[in-house]
Design a protein around this motif. Structure first.
Motif, PDB file in Angstrom:
ATOM      1  N   ARG B  77     -28.495  -2.257  20.565  1.00 28.85           N
ATOM      2  CA  ARG B  77     -28.308  -3.018  21.248  1.00 28.85           C
ATOM      3  C   ARG B  77     -26.559  -3.640  20.823  1.00 28.85           C
ATOM      4  N   LYS B  78     -26.187  -3.890  19.109  1.00 30.09           N
ATOM      5  CA  LYS B  78     -24.258  -4.255  19.229  1.00 30.09           C
ATOM      6  C   LYS B  78     -23.893  -2.694  19.031  1.00 30.09           C
ATOM      7  N   GLY B  79     -24.227  -1.684  19.236  1.00 35.47           N
ATOM      8  CA  GLY B  79     -23.095  -0.387  19.669  1.00 35.47           C
ATOM      9  C   GLY B  79     -23.469  -0.171  20.986  1.00 35.47           C
ATOM     10  N   GLU B  80     -23.972  -1.187  21.761  1.00 42.08           N
ATOM     11  CA  GLU B  80     -24.186  -0.847  23.773  1.00 42.08           C
ATOM     12  C   GLU B  80     -23.938   0.436  24.109  1.00 42.08           C
ATOM     13  N   GLY B  81     -24.942   0.812  23.079  1.00 44.75           N
ATOM     14  CA  GLY B  81     -25.280   2.431  23.830  1.00 44.75           C
ATOM     15  C   GLY B  81     -26.956   3.099  24.206  1.00 44.75           C
ATOM     16  N   THR B 107     -28.028   2.602   9.655  1.00 42.96           N
ATOM     17  CA  THR B 107     -26.536   3.195   9.861  1.00 42.96           C
ATOM     18  C   THR B 107     -25.856   4.426  10.572  1.00 42.96           C
ATOM     19  N   GLY B 108     -25.522   4.229  11.658  1.00 38.94           N
ATOM     20  CA  GLY B 108     -24.790   5.399  12.308  1.00 38.94           C
ATOM     21  C   GLY B 108     -23.690   5.491  13.749  1.00 38.94           C
ATOM     22  N   THR B 109     -23.848   6.286  14.241  1.00 38.61           N
ATOM     23  CA  THR B 109     -22.670   6.082  15.552  1.00 38.61           C
ATOM     24  C   THR B 109     -23.295   5.809  17.018  1.00 38.61           C
ATOM     25  N   VAL B 110     -23.096   5.191  17.737  1.00 38.29           N
ATOM     26  CA  VAL B 110     -23.997   4.278  18.758  1.00 38.29           C
ATOM     27  C   VAL B 110     -22.678   5.388  19.955  1.00 38.29           C
ATOM     28  N   VAL B 111     -23.667   5.938  20.731  1.00 40.11           N
ATOM     29  CA  VAL B 111     -22.978   6.273  22.688  1.00 40.11           C
ATOM     30  C   VAL B 111     -23.296   5.933  22.942  1.00 40.11           C
ATOM     31  N   ASN B 112     -22.876   5.752  24.367  1.00 39.77           N
ATOM     32  CA  ASN B 112     -23.425   5.535  25.347  1.00 39.77           C
ATOM     33  C   ASN B 112     -23.259   6.838  26.601  1.00 39.77           C
ATOM     34  N   THR B 113     -24.985   6.819  26.688  1.00 29.54           N
ATOM     35  CA  THR B 113     -24.460   8.241  27.493  1.00 29.54           C
ATOM     36  C   THR B 113     -24.401   7.554  29.529  1.00 29.54           C
ATOM     37  N   LYS B 114     -24.827   6.343  29.576  1.00 30.50           N
ATOM     38  CA  LYS B 114     -24.481   6.466  30.604  1.00 30.50           C
ATOM     39  C   LYS B 114     -22.664   5.924  30.915  1.00 30.50           C
ATOM     40  N   ALA B 115     -22.457   5.487  30.321  1.00 27.66           N
ATOM     41  CA  ALA B 115     -20.341   6.185  30.330  1.00 27.66           C
ATOM     42  C   ALA B 115     -20.029   7.415  30.782  1.00 27.66           C
ATOM     43  N   ALA B 116     -21.415   8.777  30.851  1.00 23.22           N
ATOM     44  CA  ALA B 116     -20.757   9.768  31.753  1.00 23.22           C
ATOM     45  C   ALA B 116     -21.459   9.906  32.993  1.00 23.22           C
ATOM     46  N   ASN B 117     -22.552   9.060  33.278  1.00 21.45           N
ATOM     47  CA  ASN B 117     -23.087   9.167  34.208  1.00 21.45           C
ATOM     48  C   ASN B 117     -22.582   7.864  34.624  1.00 21.45           C
TER      49      ASN B 117
END
Lengths: 152, 118
Positions: B77-81, B107-117
């Motif tokens: 939620r915080k990383g919006e991914g 703790t980690g790195t958030v990615v949003n895969t919806k940005a790719a599709n």
């Protein structure tokens, strides 16, 4: 009266902290996977090897070990729709059961049963691994866990 | 006098102590529905975040149930991914006099895969 109330509350806490806790993750992995060409449409038909011959990774926690067994046993680098069930309290996990659909993001096939290992019947997609641990904390302290594979 | 101060210091340290325990490292973890095909995750926008789930203990009463799943959900939620990469999960306990805090931190790195599709 106060002592009875306190004892009842402590018993309630102990009972509630010892019930199964179930966690669901759509994706979970402890292994390196294919980040450059990431795809979830690469299921594998795993042929499980005898998991008792897989050594525990040095310094691994019970949760990591449970996932490691699924990864190594099926040649998977990611588990989809994973349900992890913990039996025991927060501080003393007695058993971790992991159920999920193993996939290999590099597109590799499932492992063949190695020669000399105890063969298990080929499963469909879901694999369940139980790790029993006899320790007082979630980090093993020299006790070798036992394994059990349940077919689906 | 010195003994009294030393005793008070020891008691204060014991009552205000904390500890932490490493639970697991994950290369990827998610609680969201992810549907991707041939996506380069390294090219997607990434955000380093820490997700937390805490409960409090006041006397013998607890304010809820601690859950790793909620900590992961908080991080996403915080990383919006929708996927948390290279995550490290830790359990922490903070002891105060009659109030304790139990917490999962991831703790980690958030990615949003919806940005790719999109």
């Amino acid at each position: 009266m106060k002592i009875k109330l306190l004892t009842a509350c402590m018993l309630c806490f102990l009972i509630t902290s010892c019930v199964d806790k179930e966690l669901y993750f759509t994706l979970i992995s402890t292994k390196p996977f294919n980040k450059q060409n990431f795809s979830l449409n690469r299921p594998i038909q795993p042929k499980l090897m005898d998991l008792s011959i897989i050594p525990a990774p040095p310094g691994a926690t019970v949760m990591e070990h449970s996932l490691e067994l699924l990864h190594v046993g099926c040649n998977a680098d990611m588990i989809k729709n994973a349900t992890l069930t913990f039996v025991g309290s927060e501080l003393s996990i007695a058993k971790v059961t992991t159920i999920g659909d193993p996939i290999n993001t590099f597109g590799h096939a499932g492992l063949a049963v190695p020669v000399g290992a105890q063969p298990y019947v080929e499963t469909n997609t879901q694999v369940e691994v139980e790790v029993h641990v006899k320790t007082s904390s979630s980090t093993r302290s020299g006790v070798r866990p036992s394994y059990k594979i349940i077919e689906h | 006098m010195n003994t009294a101060i030393q005793s008070l210091t020891v008691i204060a340290v014991l009552l205000l102590s904390s500890c932490s325990q490493h639970i697991a490292n994950f290369s990827a973890i998610s609680t969201r529905n992810v549907s991707v095909n041939n996506v380069d995750l390294t090219k997607l926008p990434q955000r380093k975040v820490t997700g937390v789930d805490s409960i409090y203990q006041v006397g013998i009463f607890f304010t809820g149930i601690l859950s790793m799943q909620d900590a992961v959900e908080d991080a996403l939620r915080k990383g919006e991914g929708d996927i948390l990469l290279d995550a490290s999960l830790t359990a922490k306990w903070y002891y105060f006099i009659f109030t304790n805090v139990f917490r999962y931190e991831i703790t980690g790195t958030v990615v949003n895969t919806k940005a790719a599709n999109p």
